[in-house]
Enzyme design. Sequence first.
Site, PDB file in Angstrom:
ATOM      1  N   HIS A 167       1.683   4.457  -2.834  1.00 43.91           N
ATOM      2  CA  HIS A 167       1.737   5.915  -2.672  1.00 43.91           C
ATOM      3  C   HIS A 167       3.088   6.447  -3.157  1.00 43.91           C
ATOM      4  O   HIS A 167       3.173   7.498  -3.779  1.00 43.91           O
ATOM      5  CB  HIS A 167       1.584   6.289  -1.192  1.00 43.91           C
ATOM      6  CG  HIS A 167       0.181   6.228  -0.680  1.00 43.91           C
ATOM      7  ND1 HIS A 167      -0.867   6.882  -1.297  1.00 43.91           N
ATOM      8  CD2 HIS A 167      -0.364   5.614   0.408  1.00 43.91           C
ATOM      9  CE1 HIS A 167      -1.989   6.669  -0.601  1.00 43.91           C
ATOM     10  NE2 HIS A 167      -1.707   5.899   0.432  1.00 43.91           N
TER      11      HIS A 167
ATOM     12  N   HIS B 219       0.838  -1.205   0.000  1.00 47.04           N
ATOM     13  CA  HIS B 219       0.000   0.000   0.000  1.00 47.04           C
ATOM     14  C   HIS B 219       0.874   1.257   0.000  1.00 47.04           C
ATOM     15  O   HIS B 219       0.722   2.135  -0.854  1.00 47.04           O
ATOM     16  CB  HIS B 219      -0.912  -0.029   1.238  1.00 47.04           C
ATOM     17  CG  HIS B 219      -1.803   1.168   1.377  1.00 47.04           C
ATOM     18  ND1 HIS B 219      -3.145   1.128   1.108  1.00 47.04           N
ATOM     19  CD2 HIS B 219      -1.543   2.449   1.755  1.00 47.04           C
ATOM     20  CE1 HIS B 219      -3.688   2.332   1.300  1.00 47.04           C
ATOM     21  NE2 HIS B 219      -2.724   3.152   1.705  1.00 47.04           N
ATOM     22  N   GLU B 220       1.789   1.332   0.946  1.00 44.57           N
ATOM     23  CA  GLU B 220       2.622   2.539   1.061  1.00 44.57           C
ATOM     24  C   GLU B 220       3.543   2.684  -0.150  1.00 44.57           C
ATOM     25  O   GLU B 220       3.827   3.797  -0.593  1.00 44.57           O
ATOM     26  CB  GLU B 220       3.422   2.529   2.367  1.00 44.57           C
ATOM     27  CG  GLU B 220       2.577   2.464   3.639  1.00 44.57           C
ATOM     28  CD  GLU B 220       1.480   3.529   3.715  1.00 44.57           C
ATOM     29  OE1 GLU B 220       1.609   4.578   3.063  1.00 44.57           O
ATOM     30  OE2 GLU B 220       0.466   3.284   4.413  1.00 44.57           O
TER      31      GLU B 220
ATOM     32  N   HIS C 154       3.343   6.734  -6.865  1.00 42.20           N
ATOM     33  CA  HIS C 154       2.526   7.861  -7.299  1.00 42.20           C
ATOM     34  C   HIS C 154       3.317   9.168  -7.128  1.00 42.20           C
ATOM     35  O   HIS C 154       3.325  10.030  -7.991  1.00 42.20           O
ATOM     36  CB  HIS C 154       1.244   7.884  -6.452  1.00 42.20           C
ATOM     37  CG  HIS C 154       0.172   8.800  -6.974  1.00 42.20           C
ATOM     38  ND1 HIS C 154      -0.944   9.105  -6.237  1.00 42.20           N
ATOM     39  CD2 HIS C 154       0.040   9.466  -8.137  1.00 42.20           C
ATOM     40  CE1 HIS C 154      -1.726   9.929  -6.932  1.00 42.20           C
ATOM     41  NE2 HIS C 154      -1.148  10.162  -8.087  1.00 42.20           N
TER      42      HIS C 154
END
Length: 674
Positions: A465, A461-462, A468
């Site tokens: 980010h 998940h991290e 991105h």
Amino acid sequence: MSNPLLDTSGLPNFDAIKPQHALPALQELIAAHRQKLAAILAQPGAHDCASLITPMEEMSHELGRVWSPIGHLQSVLDDPAWRDAYNESLPLLTEHGTELSQNNELQKAYVQVADDLPADADPALRALIDQELRDFRLAGVALPEAQKTRYRELAQEIAALQATFEQNIQDATDHWHYQTVDDDAVAGLPDSVRQRASADAEENDAEGWWFKLDYPNYHAVMTHGESRELREVFYRAWSTRASDQAADAQWDNSDIIERIMSLRHEAAKIVGFDNYAAYSLATKMAGSVDEVTEFLTELAKKSRQTAQIELQELTAFAGQPLEPWDFSFYMEKLKQDRYAISDEELKQYFPFATVKTGMFDVAERLYGISVVENTNASGWHESVKYFEIHNADGGLVGSFYTDLFARKGKRGGAWMDECVVRKDVAGADTCPVGYLVCNFPPPDEGGASLLTHTDVVTLFHEFGHMLHHLLTRIGYPSIAGINGVPWDAVELPSQFMENFAWSYDVLKECSARQDSGEPLPREVFDNLEASRNFGEALAMLRQIELALFDFRLHANYDPAKGASVLPTLNAVRAEVALIQHPDFNRLPHSFSHIFAGGYAAGYYSYKWAEVLAADAFAAFEESGIFDRATAARFREEILEIGGSRDFMEAYIAFRGRKPTLDALLRQSGIGKAA
Ligand SMILES: [Zn+2]
């Protein structure tokens, strides 16, 4: 230059940066920026991109760079001096931000540049200016003086009320306890919870066990407590916190909720919206109040049948009708009974080093990039590592620090944060840099840290980010990477990456059993997946209940009638919920997300982003999860664009159509029987 925080020529010099540098650096920089801004606004003649936008972007970038290590170090270092430095510097930053957003002259300068923008101007530049103008509008800067004053008063009073709302929950929670000497009452509770309750009894000169109403206790009792009476006691206490129904009603939030709702509505009207829900959507991807409402009701409708089946199975398993305080308990029991997944057993397959390598491989295969450790950068702790991401042609794209293991004094949880945002204005290209922080178990003597599958998902998940933030190709810092991305879409890249941690093809590359090196067996994975799905439809309805309540409350506010909090909640429950709650339930009174946090008329964002992430991942499933063409499209249309485009338009460019609910429903095991 003696203050290392002000040296923004390369990476932050973490060896040299000390707490005493924070305040002076910020003071000096903000003073310099004030002067620069005054000079910009005093320029004779018309403003243009070079005279206004470029220097404004330069300044906001510089401020972000200087601030980043301050915010970061206070959260990862066990050092009160850093916390003090942070706390005394933060007001300066906030005040400066307000000063800018309230600056009438500055707003006029942006309007003038917008008016003069040629039709063929860079769309990213246009998006940046639109965003600035929107934020000026939301800050109420262009209002007539009387309204402007009123708007500021409203913002201040709302902030104060939100703080009181939260404080009331805290006080109500702190003043509650439950004491018992009955062995049966504590049956089933984890040892750690019993030990704490027994220590708290001692501290209060009481016999037996003394339970406080904190979340770990509440969660343990609802999930593991064999005593139905104890579960009911906790359910009642928890669901009536800070309400008129609480045992001690002095922290009742009822009036505060009314007041917050009334002030929010008034504020939204002043800046030109019909209601606060419409105001909230001004900064989001969802287009209209109707669109959000339809989205939630449709999702509820499609989940209902599977939820009914789950409820029947659960009731049959329990052998009796279920009360609201029984669900978590029997859900946990049923899962143990049916799937018997043990975290301890799973952990043997996920040594951190294997997971990390496997995860980097996924990014390399998808985007043709390479992730390489660079041991020359200075960090803030011995376990910090530094990685560079290079494109296929060898060019540096960005870099990131990792700080992944729990230690004393480090803030809990996991997050990605910006160290340097990409900037490419006025000819100087700065590569983005990020921090990836988790709290995994520290390596043992043999150097191994074993992750649970939940940890693995968190890491993906991290890292989503991070990609991105790093892969952006936008050069204006205000809309580069995660900046300017509507916040119901900002979790798309992270939740999208989570899906890879639920793919067997990926997990077998990310796992190697501690003792034998064997990858995760297929049947263990199948079991894990089945256990993930059971109860998902009920959980979905629960989240929709919260989201729809939040949204309708703000969309339908009527000054003549007030907020109608409980009637709205009851209507939503009648419409979507399968689990009925007793009349004393006062969910709104402790719903901090919407009455104290930033999720007002935005709680739906969780589901919205999940739908996007599942639907985006489905494109990969359709073409093979490592399909280079699909990945290139995802990178180009989603990961690289920052806030430079309308997000729905960008999504359609990636997917060829608008997102649909199907993928999330399928992924959650919903609708199989329908
Ligand atoms: Zn996230």
